[in-house]
Design an enzyme around this catalytic site. Structure first.
Site, PDB file in Angstrom:
ATOM      1  CG  LEU A 259      -2.009  -1.111   1.178  1.00  0.00           C
ATOM      2  CD1 LEU A 259      -2.655  -1.285   2.558  1.00  0.00           C
ATOM      3  CD2 LEU A 259      -3.084  -0.777   0.143  1.00  0.00           C
TER       4      LEU A 259
ATOM      5  CG  ASP B 192      13.957   0.081  11.326  1.00  0.00           C
ATOM      6  OD1 ASP B 192      12.841   0.122  11.885  1.00  0.00           O
ATOM      7  OD2 ASP B 192      14.698  -0.919  11.386  1.00  0.00           O
TER       8      ASP B 192
ATOM      9  CG  ASN C  69       2.008   2.285   4.324  1.00  0.00           C
ATOM     10  OD1 ASN C  69       0.898   1.790   4.126  1.00  0.00           O
ATOM     11  ND2 ASN C  69       3.139   1.682   3.948  1.00  0.00           N
TER      12      ASN C  69
ATOM     13  CE1 TYR D 159      -1.753  -5.013  11.264  1.00  0.00           C
ATOM     14  CE2 TYR D 159      -4.085  -5.560  11.308  1.00  0.00           C
ATOM     15  CZ  TYR D 159      -3.025  -4.908  10.711  1.00  0.00           C
ATOM     16  OH  TYR D 159      -3.221  -4.149   9.581  1.00  0.00           O
TER      17      TYR D 159
ATOM     18  CE  LYS E  21      -2.173  -1.362  11.491  1.00  0.00           C
ATOM     19  NZ  LYS E  21      -1.304  -0.331  10.885  1.00  0.00           N
TER      20      LYS E  21
HETATM   21  P1  NAP Z   1       3.226  -4.904   3.268  1.00  0.00           P
HETATM   22  O1  NAP Z   1       3.093  -5.113   1.796  1.00  0.00           O
HETATM   23  O2  NAP Z   1       3.732  -5.996   4.129  1.00  0.00           O
HETATM   24  O3  NAP Z   1       4.085  -3.572   3.485  1.00  0.00           O
HETATM   25  C1  NAP Z   1       4.446  -3.164   4.769  1.00  0.00           C
HETATM   26  C2  NAP Z   1       5.494  -2.098   4.634  1.00  0.00           C
HETATM   27  O4  NAP Z   1       5.890  -1.671   5.955  1.00  0.00           O
HETATM   28  C3  NAP Z   1       6.767  -2.611   3.944  1.00  0.00           C
HETATM   29  O5  NAP Z   1       7.304  -1.586   3.143  1.00  0.00           O
HETATM   30  C4  NAP Z   1       7.675  -2.901   5.128  1.00  0.00           C
HETATM   31  O6  NAP Z   1       9.061  -2.865   4.817  1.00  0.00           O
HETATM   32  C5  NAP Z   1       7.291  -1.731   6.017  1.00  0.00           C
HETATM   33  N1  NAP Z   1       7.822  -1.882   7.364  1.00  0.00           N
HETATM   34  C6  NAP Z   1       7.600  -2.874   8.255  1.00  0.00           C
HETATM   35  N2  NAP Z   1       8.316  -2.669   9.373  1.00  0.00           N
HETATM   36  C7  NAP Z   1       9.024  -1.516   9.173  1.00  0.00           C
HETATM   37  C8  NAP Z   1       9.934  -0.771   9.937  1.00  0.00           C
HETATM   38  N3  NAP Z   1      10.336  -1.181  11.160  1.00  0.00           N
HETATM   39  N4  NAP Z   1      10.422   0.379   9.433  1.00  0.00           N
HETATM   40  C9  NAP Z   1      10.065   0.788   8.199  1.00  0.00           C
HETATM   41  N5  NAP Z   1       9.213   0.129   7.408  1.00  0.00           N
HETATM   42  C10 NAP Z   1       8.707  -1.026   7.899  1.00  0.00           C
HETATM   43  O7  NAP Z   1       1.805  -4.541   3.904  1.00  0.00           O
HETATM   44  P2  NAP Z   1       0.636  -3.520   3.452  1.00  0.00           P
HETATM   45  O8  NAP Z   1      -0.594  -4.317   3.362  1.00  0.00           O
HETATM   46  O9  NAP Z   1       1.060  -2.681   2.317  1.00  0.00           O
HETATM   47  O10 NAP Z   1       0.513  -2.652   4.796  1.00  0.00           O
HETATM   48  C11 NAP Z   1       0.675  -1.244   4.845  1.00  0.00           C
HETATM   49  C12 NAP Z   1      -0.146  -0.722   6.010  1.00  0.00           C
HETATM   50  O11 NAP Z   1      -1.536  -0.973   5.767  1.00  0.00           O
HETATM   51  C13 NAP Z   1       0.167  -1.402   7.348  1.00  0.00           C
HETATM   52  O12 NAP Z   1       0.197  -0.426   8.378  1.00  0.00           O
HETATM   53  C14 NAP Z   1      -0.988  -2.363   7.541  1.00  0.00           C
HETATM   54  O13 NAP Z   1      -1.222  -2.653   8.899  1.00  0.00           O
HETATM   55  C15 NAP Z   1      -2.112  -1.557   6.918  1.00  0.00           C
HETATM   56  N6  NAP Z   1      -3.287  -2.334   6.534  1.00  0.00           N
HETATM   57  C16 NAP Z   1      -3.195  -3.278   5.552  1.00  0.00           C
HETATM   58  C17 NAP Z   1      -4.339  -3.992   5.189  1.00  0.00           C
HETATM   59  C18 NAP Z   1      -4.305  -5.043   4.125  1.00  0.00           C
HETATM   60  O14 NAP Z   1      -5.313  -5.761   3.948  1.00  0.00           O
HETATM   61  N7  NAP Z   1      -3.213  -5.191   3.358  1.00  0.00           N
HETATM   62  C19 NAP Z   1      -5.573  -3.731   5.815  1.00  0.00           C
HETATM   63  C20 NAP Z   1      -5.623  -2.751   6.804  1.00  0.00           C
HETATM   64  C21 NAP Z   1      -4.486  -2.068   7.150  1.00  0.00           C
HETATM   65  P3  NAP Z   1       9.877  -4.232   4.450  1.00  0.00           P
HETATM   66  O15 NAP Z   1       9.579  -4.503   2.996  1.00  0.00           O
HETATM   67  O16 NAP Z   1      11.298  -3.841   4.704  1.00  0.00           O
HETATM   68  O17 NAP Z   1       9.374  -5.320   5.359  1.00  0.00           O
END
Ligand code: NAP
Length: 232
Positions: free
Chosen positions: A14, A54, A81, A157, A161
């Site tokens: 995202l 980070d 994010n 989780y 949130k």
């Molecule tokens: P994702 O594809 O796993 O991406 C997560 C991102 O966060 C990656 O770029 C990851 O980096 C980064 N990250 C994790 N730990 C970090 C740290 N310590 N410092 C800096 N960056 C870090 O997941 P996503 O679905 O896009 O999630 C993005 C946000 O949307 C999250 O907050 C998640 O909780 C929220 N969300 C997602 C959904 C869904 O259905 N996908 C629904 C509701 C909310 P790396 O690549 O280095 O791991």
């Protein structure tokens, strides 16, 4: 004036799609990521600037804020994010360390980044923070039998949130001259859920992008998804 925006976790999922859409909308985007190699490759492909960040590391966050200050002088939009789900484990087997690891990234990470970036937001004429929360952090949604979120049970989780949404409304009250809004992307196919999400990343970023682009609006302290208001 060009809107300068920083997105954490912009190397994939995202965050990456948010960066793509905001670059297309004319924002000057800082694509922040913890991994320099993957982050700089993503930024180059996006036409964004890369900064290593980070969210769990004070020194990394401070260095990123300094770099943005030196090169951009201010920040107009911060998109918190970056997030993790943590170890997938049944509730009775979940340890304090499991929950702590998720809170460290999803909650303390947001406070760490927001606090370091605040002086840069204060230099903007129209500052905004978008916190990427989740329906999994809503008491109403997770207790609504009609919603998928009510069938997913865990500790770290959802608690992280719920805390992030509360941080959003408290920041909004404390700093009324900065828009702080929480968004629920909805269940979106990304690495976070092994691509089981039912929405595309474009659908999943609709609310994030909307809240990042409501320049001039007084909307703050809200929790929204792509369809409208999310119940607390
Ligand atoms: P994702 O594809 O796993 O991406 C997560 C991102 O966060 C990656 O770029 C990851 O980096 C980064 N990250 C994790 N730990 C970090 C740290 N310590 N410092 C800096 N960056 C870090 O997941 P996503 O679905 O896009 O999630 C993005 C946000 O949307 C999250 O907050 C998640 O909780 C929220 N969300 C997602 C959904 C869904 O259905 N996908 C629904 C509701 C909310 P790396 O690549 O280095 O791991």
């Amino acid at each position: 004036m060009t809107t300068t925006t920083l997105i954490t976790g912009a190397n994939k999922g995202l965050g990456h799609e948010t960066a793509r859409r905001l670059v297309a909308a004319g924002h000057d985007v800082w694509a922040a990521a913890r991994d320099a190699e993957r982050g700089s490759a993503a930024a180059e492909e996006l036409g964004a600037r890369f900064v290593q960040l980070d969210v769990t590391d004070d020194a990394s966050v401070a260095a990123a804020a300094e770099r943005v200050a030196a090169e951009s002088g201010r920040l107009d939009v911060l998109v918190n994010n970056a997030g993790i789900v943590g170890r997938r484990v049944a509730v009775p087997d979940t340890t304090a360390a499991d929950v702590g690891a998720v809170l460290e990234t999803n909650v303390l990470g947001v406070v760490r980044v927001t606090q370091a970036i605040l002086p840069l937001l204060e230099r903007s004429d129209d500052p905004a923070v978008v916190n990427v929360s989740s329906g999994m952090g809503s008491f109403a949604v997770t207790n609504d039998p009609e919603r998928l979120e009510s069938t997913i049970v865990g500790l770290g989780y959802p608690a992280s949130k719920a805390a992030l949404t509360m941080l959003t409304t408290q920041y909004a009250k404390a700093l009324p001259h900065i828009r702080f809004n929480a968004v629920d992307p909805g269940y979106t196919a990304t690495d976070l859920n092994g691509h089981s999400g039912t929405q595309s990343v474009e659908e999943g970023t609709d609310a994030i992008v909307r809240m990042a682009r409501i320049g001039g609006s007084r909307l703050t302290g809200t929790f929204v998804d792509r369809a409208g208001v999310v119940p607390w």
